[in-house]
Design an enzyme around this catalytic site. Structure first.
Site, PDB file in Angstrom:
ATOM      1  N   ASP A  10      47.410 -22.712  14.052  1.00  0.00           N
ATOM      2  CA  ASP A  10      47.890 -21.339  13.846  1.00  0.00           C
ATOM      3  C   ASP A  10      46.699 -20.504  13.372  1.00  0.00           C
ATOM      4  OD1 ASP A  10      50.883 -19.920  12.549  1.00  0.00           O
ATOM      5  OD2 ASP A  10      48.897 -19.007  12.378  1.00  0.00           O
ATOM      6  N   ASP A 110      49.537 -16.687  18.586  1.00  0.00           N
ATOM      7  CA  ASP A 110      48.555 -17.290  17.677  1.00  0.00           C
ATOM      8  C   ASP A 110      48.903 -18.719  17.275  1.00  0.00           C
ATOM      9  OD1 ASP A 110      50.575 -16.913  15.762  1.00  0.00           O
ATOM     10  OD2 ASP A 110      49.091 -16.576  14.181  1.00  0.00           O
ATOM     11  N   GLU A 111      49.677 -19.413  18.095  1.00  0.00           N
ATOM     12  CA  GLU A 111      50.105 -20.764  17.735  1.00  0.00           C
ATOM     13  C   GLU A 111      50.206 -21.666  18.958  1.00  0.00           C
ATOM     14  OE1 GLU A 111      53.888 -21.398  15.370  1.00  0.00           O
ATOM     15  OE2 GLU A 111      53.066 -19.568  14.478  1.00  0.00           O
TER      16      GLU A 111
HETATM   17  P1  DGT Z   1      48.938 -16.241   8.648  1.00  0.00           P
HETATM   18  O1  DGT Z   1      49.246 -17.122   9.804  1.00  0.00           O
HETATM   19  O2  DGT Z   1      49.933 -16.322   7.530  1.00  0.00           O
HETATM   20  O3  DGT Z   1      47.524 -16.372   8.157  1.00  0.00           O
HETATM   21  O4  DGT Z   1      49.055 -14.722   9.121  1.00  0.00           O
HETATM   22  P2  DGT Z   1      49.393 -14.124  10.550  1.00  0.00           P
HETATM   23  O5  DGT Z   1      49.197 -12.671  10.480  1.00  0.00           O
HETATM   24  O6  DGT Z   1      48.615 -14.828  11.620  1.00  0.00           O
HETATM   25  O7  DGT Z   1      50.931 -14.401  10.628  1.00  0.00           O
HETATM   26  P3  DGT Z   1      51.797 -15.099  11.741  1.00  0.00           P
HETATM   27  O8  DGT Z   1      51.148 -16.343  12.215  1.00  0.00           O
HETATM   28  O9  DGT Z   1      53.167 -15.196  11.189  1.00  0.00           O
HETATM   29  O10 DGT Z   1      51.858 -14.018  12.910  1.00  0.00           O
HETATM   30  C1  DGT Z   1      50.892 -13.905  13.945  1.00  0.00           C
HETATM   31  C2  DGT Z   1      50.737 -12.454  14.376  1.00  0.00           C
HETATM   32  O11 DGT Z   1      52.012 -11.920  14.776  1.00  0.00           O
HETATM   33  C3  DGT Z   1      50.285 -11.541  13.256  1.00  0.00           C
HETATM   34  O12 DGT Z   1      48.887 -11.490  13.137  1.00  0.00           O
HETATM   35  C4  DGT Z   1      50.881 -10.216  13.613  1.00  0.00           C
HETATM   36  C5  DGT Z   1      52.161 -10.570  14.315  1.00  0.00           C
HETATM   37  N1  DGT Z   1      53.302 -10.457  13.372  1.00  0.00           N
HETATM   38  C6  DGT Z   1      53.752 -11.366  12.479  1.00  0.00           C
HETATM   39  N2  DGT Z   1      54.785 -10.921  11.766  1.00  0.00           N
HETATM   40  C7  DGT Z   1      55.031  -9.666  12.234  1.00  0.00           C
HETATM   41  C8  DGT Z   1      56.012  -8.650  11.924  1.00  0.00           C
HETATM   42  O13 DGT Z   1      56.869  -8.796  11.040  1.00  0.00           O
HETATM   43  N3  DGT Z   1      55.941  -7.485  12.652  1.00  0.00           N
HETATM   44  C9  DGT Z   1      55.015  -7.290  13.645  1.00  0.00           C
HETATM   45  N4  DGT Z   1      54.999  -6.156  14.323  1.00  0.00           N
HETATM   46  N5  DGT Z   1      54.085  -8.220  13.969  1.00  0.00           N
HETATM   47  C10 DGT Z   1      54.096  -9.376  13.270  1.00  0.00           C
HETATM   48 CA    CA Z   2      48.852 -17.033  12.043  1.00  0.00          CA
HETATM   49 CA    CA Z   3      51.947 -17.836  13.747  1.00  0.00          CA
END
Ligand code: DGT
Ligand code: CA
Ligand code: CA
Length: 365
Positions: A10, A110-111
């Site tokens: 991820d 991203d996974e």
């Molecule tokens: P992490 O994995 O906790 O370091 O952080 P992220 O940002 O990679 O989180 P993840 O893996 O849940 O989500 C991947 C991408 O999906 C993130 O960079 C932006 C998008 N995303 C996640 N949650 C939301 C949301 O609630 N709303 C929107 N518009 N996009 C989201």
């Molecule tokens: Ca992520």
């Molecule tokens: Ca993810």
């Protein structure tokens, strides 16, 4: 049976990290990527943020005006989502994953799951070095850091990955899997949402270990056969779902046998609702949108039939499946005289959720 070694990779704070990649000077600042709805300057929500911004409580889903308020007085930088750019980076990494595994299953932008059983000879110590090598090489070649969870199946690998982020590497060996899950809340399991976890709470089930110890027979009575078995297995760290190469899958379906042969719509729908839960779990995990809902029927005389509805718009919610399954069965029962033995629910015609989002955001400019 051979011991499988499954990775869930991820990418860390993905959209925000992509922005850091092309603007290295912002790395030490709070970085926020937002979906701007376009109504007023600050209307919209946070898509994601880097870990510096998260320290201020700025996380996915937070309204942008609140994010601005929380970050007042800092040198925070804000970006609108740029799906095209994130897609390109995602694709490069997914391509590189194919150098490390024959089977790569992308589950979202991203996974991805990688089955590396053959590459590491089922050896979890070798797996550690192998995962570190993948992390290092992606960092070197693309510039993106990621976290990897290693487990004997997809369920454990996914939860392991969440334990340590960013730049994490978490290994859960087969004989540790059950203990690893035991203290975690049941909501960590896919398919246990708010409603289900409340119901479980009333039964005295809070942790995964509570669920693992709970009488299986009771679980089947309470949640139905399909879900009951799934919950019992998941809580005991059992998951035989294979890692599937992308594009292989054209539909997701689940079939079950009715307690008794029947033509009673409410009895049939009780069963199909259970099946829908399982189908929906996979659809939402893979962030798929579907354009077709079908039912499958095995009659008492063992003849089988199927019926489909094509949706006007791609959908991704459980209610759409349930509603259309009901319509299909009402119609089917009016056309057939036979009692029914087995029923199935199927969705197909997939598009990825992100592609949809891209269309939406480009519309907003
Ligand atoms: P992490 O994995 O906790 O370091 O952080 P992220 O940002 O990679 O989180 P993840 O893996 O849940 O989500 C991947 C991408 O999906 C993130 O960079 C932006 C998008 N995303 C996640 N949650 C939301 C949301 O609630 N709303 C929107 N518009 N996009 C989201
Ligand atoms: Ca992520
Ligand atoms: Ca993810």
């Amino acid at each position: 049976m051979q011991i499988r070694v499954i990775f869930l990779a991820d990418f860390d704070y993905f959209f925000a990290q992509c922005e850091e990649l092309r603007n290295p000077s912002i790395k030490d600042k709070p970085v926020v990527v937002g979906v701007y709805s376009g109504r007023t300057e600050d209307s919209g929500a946070v898509s994601t943020s880097n870990y510096i911004a998260r320290k201020y409580g700025v996380k996915s889903g937070l309204p942008l005006y609140l994010a601005k308020r929380k970050l007042e007085g800092t040198d925070a930088v804000f970006f609108p989502v740029d799906h095209e750019y994130y897609d390109q980076i995602s694709e490069r990494i997914m391509q590189l994953f194919h150098n490390y595994s024959d089977v790569v299953e992308q589950v979202s932008i991203d996974e991805a799951y990688l089955d590396v059983t053959a590459q590491v000879d089922s050896d979890f110590e070798k797996a550690r070095g192998y995962a570190q090598k993948i992390k290092n090489n992606i960092k070197k070649q693309v510039g993106i850091s990621l976290s990897i969870g290693i487990g004997p199946n997809k369920l454990v690998a996914k939860i392991a990955c969440d334990i340590q982020k960013p730049d994490g590497l978490t290994i859960v060996k087969p004989d540790e899997a059950k203990n690893f899950l035991a203290p975690l809340p049941v909501t960590r399991l896919l398919g246990v949402g708010k409603k289900t976890s409340l119901r479980m709470e009333q039964l005295g089930i809070n942790t995964i270990s509570d669920l693992a110890k709970y009488d299986v027979q009771r679980l089947l009575e309470l949640f139905g056969k399909v879900l009951g078995i799934y919950f019992h297995n998941a809580a005991n760290a059992i998951d035989n779902d294979p890692v599937r190469e992308q594009g292989e899958q054209e539909s997701i379906s689940k079939i079950g046998t009715l307690k008794q042969d029947t033509r009673d719509l409410s009895v049939i729908l009780q069963k199909t609702d259970e099946l829908t839960e399982i189908v929906y779990k996979e659809v939402s995990e893979k962030r798929l949108n579907f354009k077709q809902v079908s039912i499958y029927v095995v009659n008492v005389d063992l003849t089988s039939k199927s019926r489909s509805i094509s949706l006007d718009q791609p959908a991704k919610d459980k209610e759409t499946i349930k509603r259309n399954v009901k319509i299909l069965f009402e119609k089917f029962l009016s056309e057939s005289q036979l009692e029914i033995r087995r029923v199935g629910v199927r969705v197909a015609g997939f598009t990825k959720e992100e592609q949809q989002q891209k269309q939406l955001t480009s519309f907003f400019g």
